[in-house]
Design an enzyme around this catalytic site. Structure first.
Site, mmCIF file in Angstrom:
data_model
loop_
_atom_site.group_PDB
_atom_site.id
_atom_site.type_symbol
_atom_site.label_atom_id
_atom_site.label_comp_id
_atom_site.label_asym_id
_atom_site.label_seq_id
_atom_site.Cartn_x
_atom_site.Cartn_y
_atom_site.Cartn_z
ATOM 1 N N LYS A 204 0.814 -1.216 0.000
ATOM 2 C CA LYS A 204 0.000 0.000 0.000
ATOM 3 C C LYS A 204 0.851 1.271 0.000
ATOM 4 C CE LYS A 204 -3.551 -0.469 -0.380
ATOM 5 N NZ LYS A 204 -4.251 -0.810 -1.657
ATOM 6 N N GLY A 205 2.057 1.144 -0.547
ATOM 7 C CA GLY A 205 2.920 2.321 -0.631
ATOM 8 C C GLY A 205 2.923 2.951 -2.009
ATOM 9 N N GLY B 13 -6.774 3.665 -5.348
ATOM 10 C CA GLY B 13 -7.419 4.964 -5.256
ATOM 11 C C GLY B 13 -8.787 4.920 -4.594
ATOM 12 N N ARG B 14 -9.117 3.783 -3.917
ATOM 13 C CA ARG B 14 -10.417 3.722 -3.241
ATOM 14 C C ARG B 14 -10.434 4.692 -2.062
ATOM 15 N NH1 ARG B 14 -8.424 -1.532 -1.661
ATOM 16 N NH2 ARG B 14 -9.937 -2.567 -3.014
ATOM 17 N N THR B 15 -11.629 5.159 -1.709
ATOM 18 C CA THR B 15 -11.797 6.108 -0.607
ATOM 19 C C THR B 15 -11.501 5.420 0.726
ATOM 20 O OG1 THR B 15 -13.491 7.279 -1.864
ATOM 21 C CG2 THR B 15 -13.389 7.693 0.511
ATOM 22 N N HIS B 16 -10.660 6.043 1.539
ATOM 23 C CA HIS B 16 -10.312 5.464 2.840
ATOM 24 C C HIS B 16 -11.455 5.610 3.831
ATOM 25 C CE1 HIS B 16 -5.677 6.005 2.150
ATOM 26 N NE2 HIS B 16 -6.232 5.123 1.358
#
Length: 374
Positions: free
Chosen positions: A131-132, A338-341
């Site tokens: 996830k970097g 790029g999904r919303t956190h």
């Protein structure tokens, strides 16, 4: 009587010697004419004659054999690619116009490599972090004509090491000697055995590590897991042993990965710091061309990938590769990128920032970069 017999024998021997000499001379003359003609024969006479490469023949060995017996078409393709790489020495580091020139060159090199290249162990690895932004780096660097990359994550040095190097080599794309073989498995960075195993393969392997604010990275990690397992506990419950006292649970994998300096110390037991390049996950979004320029420098490549290759996709919040002329669509990362956190309370974020601060400072000092995560 005997004298007449000897005289007849001598005449026969003389005739035989004369006929043999004339025959030998004619034969010599014939082959001389044929040989002479072959030396001035046009090169078209050799088209289609290809020396079968030996089992371990690489691109350079093949190129050396082409002088005598290889197809001119193949040699032309190799020479043209080499000439184009060389010509960029006197050009600016930006690609020509829309980049179609380098896209064509990439396709040409891939075609030649698939036919005449060899499967080699990787020269470079993207070893982390999860996830970097490792997928973005892989997709961006693989458009370089001198890079061939494995698209999937082989997990050789953490999960499949017992399969052996021959199995690992067999997964790799075919490359020429002038090309770099690359693979990406982000979990290597946090696998304790990985540095030793990679060092056993080659002490000269180049290592790329994409790092990101560890708090943001942990939230992104949790968001991905939540999309697959919607019944897991909340982020706060997993991140803390005691929320009221602010005691962080460093054993939770999402937290542990972000303690970069602890993992780096393990790698530095086997590799020089100069063999490692650290990519900023944040700058990869705001300045992809700049970050990829430094990656190309680290790998010893010409700066072919520049800002002309990118555009910012506002919907995804990530840069994408511009549409090559051979495609009807631009190249963006998959739907999972790029999904919303998930929304996390500000107090929780501040507690985690405080937890990571000493680890970050030590990491910045060790690598000689300030990633400005605060």
């Amino acid at each position: 009587m005997a004298h007449r017999f000897l005289s007849s024998t001598n005449r026969f021997s003389a005739r035989f010697a004369f006929i043999f000499t004339v025959s030998l001379s004619c034969t010599y003359l014939f082959y001389s004419i044929v040989f002479c003609r072959s030396t001035v024969m046009t090169t078209r006479g050799y088209e289609g004659k290809i020396c079968p490469p030996s089992k371990n023949a690489g691109g350079k060995k093949l190129l050396g054999k082409l002088d005598n017996c290889a197809s001119l078409e193949v040699r032309s393709a190799l020479d043209e690619s080499a000439a184009q790489r060389g010509s960029s020495d006197v050009q600016s580091k930006a690609p020509a116009s829309s980049g179609s020139h380098w896209a064509d060159m990439k396709l040409r090199n891939m075609s030649v490599a698939q036919k005449y290249g060899n499967k080699k162990l990787p020269n470079a690895l993207i070893v982390g972090v999860k996830k970097g932004g490792t997928r973005a780096v892989l997709e961006f660097i693989r458009i370089h004509p001198d890079v061939r990359a494995l698209g999937t994550e082989p997990h050789f040095f953490d999960r499949n090491y017992d399969r052996g190097l021959d199995w690992y080599r067999g997964l790799m794309p075919r490359t020429l000697d002038s090309q770099i073989t690359l693979e990406k498995t982000p979990s290597y960075f946090v696998t304790r055995e990985a540095p030793r195993r990679i060092c056993s393969m080659s002490q000269e392997t180049k290592l790329i590590v994409v790092v990101r604010n560890p708090v943001t990275r942990a939230i992104s990690d949790y968001t991905q897991t939540l999309s697959k397992k919607p019944d897991i506990p909340t982020f706060e419950d997993l991140a803390f042993k005691n929320r009221s006292e602010g005691v962080v649970d460093a054993s939770w994998n999402a937290i542990r990965i972000g303690m970069y300096i602890l993992h780096l110390e393990n790698w530095l037991q086997y590799f020089r710091l100069s063999q490692m390049h650290f990519v900023s996950g944040e700058r990869l979004i705001t300045d992809p061309a700049g970050e990829m320029g430094r990656v190309q420098d680290f790998l010893g490549l010409k700066r072919i990938i520049t800002d002309k290759h990118f555009y910012f996709n506002r919907t995804k919040g990530f840069p994408c590769l511009k549409k090559p002329e051979s495609s009807s669509q631009p190249r963006c990362l998959g739907k999972s990128k790029g999904r919303t956190h998930v929304q996390i309370e500000r107090e929780v974020i501040e507690q985690l920032q405080e937890f990571y601060r000493p680890f970050n400072i030590k990491f910045f000092e060790t690598v000689g970069q300030d990633f400005k995560w605060e």
